[in-house]
Structure formats: structure tokens, C-alpha cells
Motif scaffolding. Structure first.
Motif, PDB file in Angstrom:
ATOM      1  N   UNK A 156       0.839  -1.201   0.000  1.00 52.83           N
ATOM      2  CA  UNK A 156       0.000   0.000   0.000  1.00 52.83           C
ATOM      3  C   UNK A 156       0.876   1.254   0.000  1.00 52.83           C
ATOM      4  N   UNK A 157       1.939   1.248   0.800  1.00 52.07           N
ATOM      5  CA  UNK A 157       2.853   2.393   0.857  1.00 52.07           C
ATOM      6  C   UNK A 157       3.469   2.652  -0.522  1.00 52.07           C
ATOM      7  N   UNK A 158       3.922   1.596  -1.182  1.00 53.20           N
ATOM      8  CA  UNK A 158       4.521   1.747  -2.505  1.00 53.20           C
ATOM      9  C   UNK A 158       3.500   2.222  -3.526  1.00 53.20           C
ATOM     10  N   UNK A 159       2.269   1.719  -3.435  1.00 50.67           N
ATOM     11  CA  UNK A 159       1.225   2.114  -4.380  1.00 50.67           C
ATOM     12  C   UNK A 159       0.865   3.586  -4.228  1.00 50.67           C
ATOM     13  N   UNK A 160       0.778   4.053  -2.990  1.00 54.43           N
ATOM     14  CA  UNK A 160       0.465   5.462  -2.742  1.00 54.43           C
ATOM     15  C   UNK A 160       1.530   6.342  -3.395  1.00 54.43           C
ATOM     16  N   UNK A 161       2.795   5.992  -3.221  1.00 56.90           N
ATOM     17  CA  UNK A 161       3.870   6.800  -3.794  1.00 56.90           C
ATOM     18  C   UNK A 161       3.916   6.692  -5.312  1.00 56.90           C
ATOM     19  N   UNK A 162       3.686   5.493  -5.839  1.00 56.74           N
ATOM     20  CA  UNK A 162       3.704   5.329  -7.294  1.00 56.74           C
ATOM     21  C   UNK A 162       2.589   6.130  -7.949  1.00 56.74           C
ATOM     22  N   UNK A 163       1.462   6.268  -7.233  1.00 54.16           N
ATOM     23  CA  UNK A 163       0.326   7.045  -7.729  1.00 54.16           C
ATOM     24  C   UNK A 163       0.505   8.541  -7.523  1.00 54.16           C
ATOM     25  N   UNK A 164       1.645   8.949  -6.969  1.00 56.78           N
ATOM     26  CA  UNK A 164       1.922  10.367  -6.796  1.00 56.78           C
ATOM     27  C   UNK A 164       1.289  10.989  -5.573  1.00 56.78           C
ATOM     28  N   UNK A 165       0.668  10.173  -4.727  1.00 61.35           N
ATOM     29  CA  UNK A 165       0.074  10.693  -3.495  1.00 61.35           C
ATOM     30  C   UNK A 165       1.136  10.737  -2.393  1.00 61.35           C
ATOM     31  N   UNK A 166       0.738  11.191  -1.218  1.00 65.04           N
ATOM     32  CA  UNK A 166       1.660  11.380  -0.098  1.00 65.04           C
ATOM     33  C   UNK A 166       1.303  10.390   1.003  1.00 65.04           C
ATOM     34  N   UNK A 167       2.234   9.524   1.361  1.00 68.53           N
ATOM     35  CA  UNK A 167       1.987   8.495   2.372  1.00 68.53           C
ATOM     36  C   UNK A 167       2.140   9.075   3.772  1.00 68.53           C
ATOM     37  N   UNK A 168       1.150   8.796   4.619  1.00 72.32           N
ATOM     38  CA  UNK A 168       1.204   9.187   6.025  1.00 72.32           C
ATOM     39  C   UNK A 168       1.041   7.896   6.822  1.00 72.32           C
TER      40      UNK A 168
END
Length: 551
Positions: free
Chosen positions: A114-126
């Protein structure tokens, strides 16, 4: 010597973020520390997506993540699952680049994916701790204006109880048809969003001495920089290494040691949901772990159990989170032949910046600046102190402190340097030796605990009139949390009731190990609390005490 051409200030590039909140809430450029890119590998291109970089290397059949029950995710499986999750994020869930996405759950391959997907999608992981309570979660979501959350079904209750306005919670790992893992998604590669190297990739929260959490914003290039400095030059992992450790992914210590470092090296990691000292030793033996990340407390506890397990696979042991006593280092080395790699890091700087390995280790010291980093000891005015004289640790390198819209930025960054809040001595041979924390932070078993945050929780109890929280030295944990409370007239002293109350308000590791009831807290003539008197008293308390409140 510093390379005068290597220092740069803020130089923002064109952002890929549709939601511009993160970039708009960075500190003003004149409040940034000076950034250093001395090593060739730190000179990243202007366009960079760190998740795509971490996923790009190894062959499909190489192992990426292992679980305690024997399941293994290959890099091919991981890539496919990350792409599927990224499709769901940007499709069903409506996440756009720059949105903050909260991630919560035990340490599992799905949380990492999930962390990698959030970053790959250009979003910001919290990424937050599964232990954190509704009050803490609500505060962090308010600060970062989080509107999306991916949460392990087993950790959703407190997040739901937080009642965060506008937060869309999507669970994974459950049986419901709308569970993230049961949704229909394209079975095609997801093209990584073309983020800028200085687009914010993650916000990591740390507690300051005021108790209000601070959001530390880190860029896509920062994620790679910790691997290309500490991991590459000090840890020096092999492709065949199996990483494991105790810190959860909500701590940047764990995020680096269990996800970023192994993936950057094309190695694998054993992700443990339960990773205390008693779980680590059997896991090392069963899964042939070779690189271990944990705190000094765990190394001390594991010494008593070593004879029962085969840990011959271990070749690297890393310690951070609290000071590593020389006695612990010596005892571990004597029993195992392994030299613990000590290090100091900070959430503000993402990971370890002073350390040493192998024959360069000097027990009792933290080490020397990691390649790519610079450090010195300064006085309160920022002037460099001579070797042997204690002062404040000042650091700079490829990553710097950037608090999310927080006035404490001016306290942490002074004169272009990051002031970590630690008191250190630089020895004449260039090694840095830890002395103490320079603030009211309590470091217990590797956890950073802000005394004022615990005080605030205690003061939410209707019977507590005043509260003060300090750390007391402890052989096993380094420090333990001790709370001093003044009750309202007529209230019955009940230490266990207060401890239970704090456990409901904060993560359990922040709960006081002992509660001492006083008639009054020690204060100056102007009313300022004298915490130093509470620390100095130790067991010779200033007032009455409730028995039966020990650990």
C-alpha cells in the motif's frame, strides 16, 4: 572538508501534484537547512518517483517479502500487486497526486505494498502506528488534512472512533465485498506518476517536547538518499540478505530498515507483526535472517535466550532509537562475535546520519558522519565547539528538516544546520559520543515519548489538577516514564486507574510505568515547573505515593 559547490538551498521544480497542499505548506525557503549532495549517487534527476525506482530492479522471481507463516512475495508478485492497488487508489477511491493517504496496520507485505502504491500514484503516504489512539490519529489527520485512509481491518476500530471529518476509510484484509483486496481492478501495469524529485512523498509524524506532533515532509529523492548513504556505505547489504527487525513501518527506522534498504539492494525482508525480543530470535533462526534492525533494549533482553537458537545466519546488527551502552555492545560481541552497528537518526532527517561499521566501530561512541553527511557540535548560538566539549549536535546532508506548517521549524534549523536536540561530544579522533537529550524527550526501549504529551493526556482525567512527566534511568529500557500528579480535593489516589486512562488516550508505550501522587509540583517563584527536581529525586519522592503502581 565541505565541498563549497555541494551546498544548495530550496530549488523547487514543477510539481506533479494536483493537490498542492504539501508543497504550499513547506517552510519558507529561507528556513530550510543547507542541503548537501557531495556524493555522485545523490545527484538525482529532476523527475523521480521513488516507488518506481525501488520496484524497478530485481528479477520477477527474486524474493521481496517473507511472512512468519512461510509465504513469500516475489518482486514480480509485489510489482503486480502494487500496480493493482495504484489502479484502485486512482480509480475507485478517487485519489489524485498530492492527496495525503493515511496507512495503518501491523507490519505486513500488504502494508508495504500500500505504501509503494500510494507513492507510485503520486500521493503522499502518512504511515502511522497501529498502536496510536483516536486522539492522536485525529490530530495528525487535522494537521496533514488527510482525506483518505487504507487500514488493515484489524486496526480500524480506533481510526473509526476518531471520527475524523471527511476521512474516507478503506479497509484491507477483511471479508467484505468492498474490501480493498476484493475490488475489481485492471490487471495491467500502472505507469508511475511523473513526480518531481522534490515532490513530497511522505509525511512522518514525530512528537515534540510540547506534545503536539510535528509532520516531517520528505521528498521522493530523500527516500532514495537514505539508502544511498547509510545503507550503501555503512550497512553494505548483499542481494541475498534477509532483513528483519522490531521497528514498525510507522517509524522511519523501520520503513528504511525493512522496506527501503532491502528493496534498493534487491534483497528481501521478513515482515513480522509481532517483533519483540522473544519473537526475533526464533524468527532469525527459522528464516535465516542476516540483517537485523532493533533497539539496544532488545539486544540486552535477547542475550539471555541466545543459547536456545541458531543465529549463525546473522551478519549485520543495527541499533538505533536510543543510545547503545558500551556494555551492551561488548556483551553482544562476546556472545555472538557480531559487532553491533550503532547509529543516530531522526524522523526530521528520515534515518541514520552518524554511524560506523566493522573495524571502524568504537564501542561507547555513535560513530562518525555517514558518507554524504556532515556533523559538528555547537553552542546555543551555533558556534562550533572544540573537541571534547559537550554541546548541541548539528547535522546537514542530502535531507533536511521541513516541518509541515510548524513554527518549530526555526528551532530545529539554525544557520543552515539541523539541530537534533541531542547533546554530544566530538572526540579528538572525529568520533561522536552521545551525552544526553537536550530537551524533555524520554527515550524508552527505542520509543521517543514527549513528556508534555503524556501530561496533556493525564490532565484530561477529571481528577487530575496538575501533572508532570519525566524519564527515569532504567537498566533494561534506558528510561521509563514516571508521572507526578496532583489531584483535585477529595479525589482518591488510584494509580492503575490513571494508567488505564492514559492507555485509552495514547499508544500503550507512552503510558507511565509509575504514578507518584504529590501535594504540589515543584515550581520556581514565577510558577515555572522544575522538572529537574523531579528527575533528581528519583525514588526519594517529594510527597505521598500510591503503592502497587510499579510495572
Amino acid at each position: 572538508m565541505d565541498n563549497p559547490d555541494a551546498g544548495v538551498t530550496a530549488r523547487p521544480t514543477t510539481s506533479a501534484h494536483v493537490d498542492s497542499f504539501a508543497r504550499e505548506h513547506l517552510p519558507p525557503p529561507d528556513q530550510w537547512p543547507e542541503l548537501r549532495f557531495d556524493l555522485p549517487e545523490l545527484r538525482y534527476p529532476d523527475r523521480l518517483n521513488c516507488a518506481a525506482e525501488l520496484l524497478a530492479g530485481p528479477d520477477d522471481d527474486r524474493p521481496a517479502f517473507h511472512t512468519p507463516n512461510g509465504d513469500t512475495w516475489s518482486y514480480g508478485t509485489l510489482r503486480a500487486r502494487v500496480d493493482r492497488l495504484a489502479h484502485l487508489l486512482t480509480g475507485d477511491l478517487g485519489v489524485v497526486p498530492g492527496n495525503r493517504v493515511l496507512l495503518r496496520g501491523p507490519t505486513t507485505p500488504w502494508l508495504a505494498a500500500c505504501w509503494l502504491a500510494v507513492l507510485k500514484a503520486g500521493a503522499v503516504a502518512v504511515t502511522v502506528l497501529a498502536q496510536q489512539r483516536p486522539h492522536e490519529l485525529r490530530t495528525m489527520c487535522e494537521i496533514a488534512e488527510v482525506r483518505h485512509a487504507l487500514c488493515d481491518i484489524r486496526a480500524v476500530d480506533d481510526l473509526a472512533k476518531a471520527e475524523i471529518p471527511g476521512l474516507r476509510i478503506t479497509t484491507y484484509g477483511g471479508d467484505a465485498p468492498d474490501d480493498l483486496l476484493h475490488r475489481t481492478a485492471p490487471d495491467t501495469p500502472y505507469p508511475a506518476v511523473d513526480t518531481a524529485a522534490d515532490d513530497v512523498a511522505l509525511i512522518a509524524f514525530t512528537s515534540g517536547t510540547t506534545g503536539r506532533p510535528k509532520g516531517c515532509m520528505h521528498f521522493h529523492r530523500d527516500v532514495l538518499a537514505i539508502a544511498d548513504t547509510f545503507s550503501k556505505h555503512v550497512l553494505r547489504p548483499h542481494v541475498g540478505d534477509v532483513f528483519a527487525g522490531s521497528p514498525p513501518l510507522g517509524f522511519t527506522f523501520g520503513l528504511g530498515g525493512l522496506v527501503i534498504f532491502p528493496m534498493r539492494a534487491g534483497a528481501s525482508a521478513l515482515l513480522l507483526e509481532q517483533a519483540g525480543p522473544k519473537q526475533l530470535l526464533p524468527a532469525i533462526a527459522e528464516h535465516r535472517v542476516s540483517v537485523l534492525f532493533t533497539a539496544p533494549t532488545a539486544y540486552r533482553v535477547m542475550l539471555d535466550e541466545l543459547d536456545a537458537y541458531d543465529i549463525s545466519s546473522l551478519r549485520r546488527c543495527v541499533s538505533a532509537g536510543e543510545n547503545l551502552p558500551a556494555a551492551t555492545w561488548q556483551a553482544w560481541h562476546k556472545r555472538t562475535g557480531l559487532r553491533i552497528i550503532n547509529g543516530i537518526g531522526a524522523t526530521e532527517l528520515l534515518h541514520i546520519f552518524i554511524s560506523a561499521a566493522d573495524e571502524h566501530i568504537r564501542p561507547g561512541t555513535t560513530g562518525v558522519p555517514v558518507p554524504g553527511w556532515h556533523a559538528r557540535v555547537v553552542d546555543e548560538n551555533g558556534a562550533e565547539l572544540p573537541d571534547g566539549e559537550p554541546g548541541l549536535l548539528a547535522v546537514r546532508g542530502p535531507i533536511g528538516c521541513r516541518y509541515l506548517a510548524d513554527p518549530r521549524q526555526r528551532e530545529y534549523v539554525r544557520g543552515g544546520w539541523n539541530i537534533t536536540g541531542d547533546t554530544y561530544v566530538r572526540e579528538v579522533d572525529g568520533y561522536f559520543r552521545y551525552v544526553a537529550r537536550a530537551d524533555d524527550m524520554i527515550i524508552s526501549a527505542g520509543y521517543n515519548i514527549a513528556g508534555p504529551e503524556v501530561e496533556d493526556a493525564l490532565l484530561r482525567h477529571p481528577d487530575v489538577l496538575e501533572a508532570a512527566v519525566v524519564g527515569r534511568s532504567d537498566e533494561v529500557r534506558g528510561q521509563v516514564v514516571v508521572a507526578y500528579a496532583v489531584l483535585r480535593e477529595g479525589a482518591r489516589p488510584d494509580a492503575e486507574a490513571l494508567r488505564d486512562f492514559v492507555k485509552a488516550e495514547l499508544a500503550p508505550y507512552k503510558c507511565p510505568r509509575e504514578v507518584v501522587f504529590l501535594d504540589a509540583l515543584p515550581r520556581t517563584a514565577t510558577g515555572k515547573l522544575q522538572r529537574f527536581r523531579l528527575r533528581a529525586e528519583g525514588d526519594r519522592h517529594l510527597g505521598r505515593r500510591t503503592e502497587g503502581d510499579q510495572r
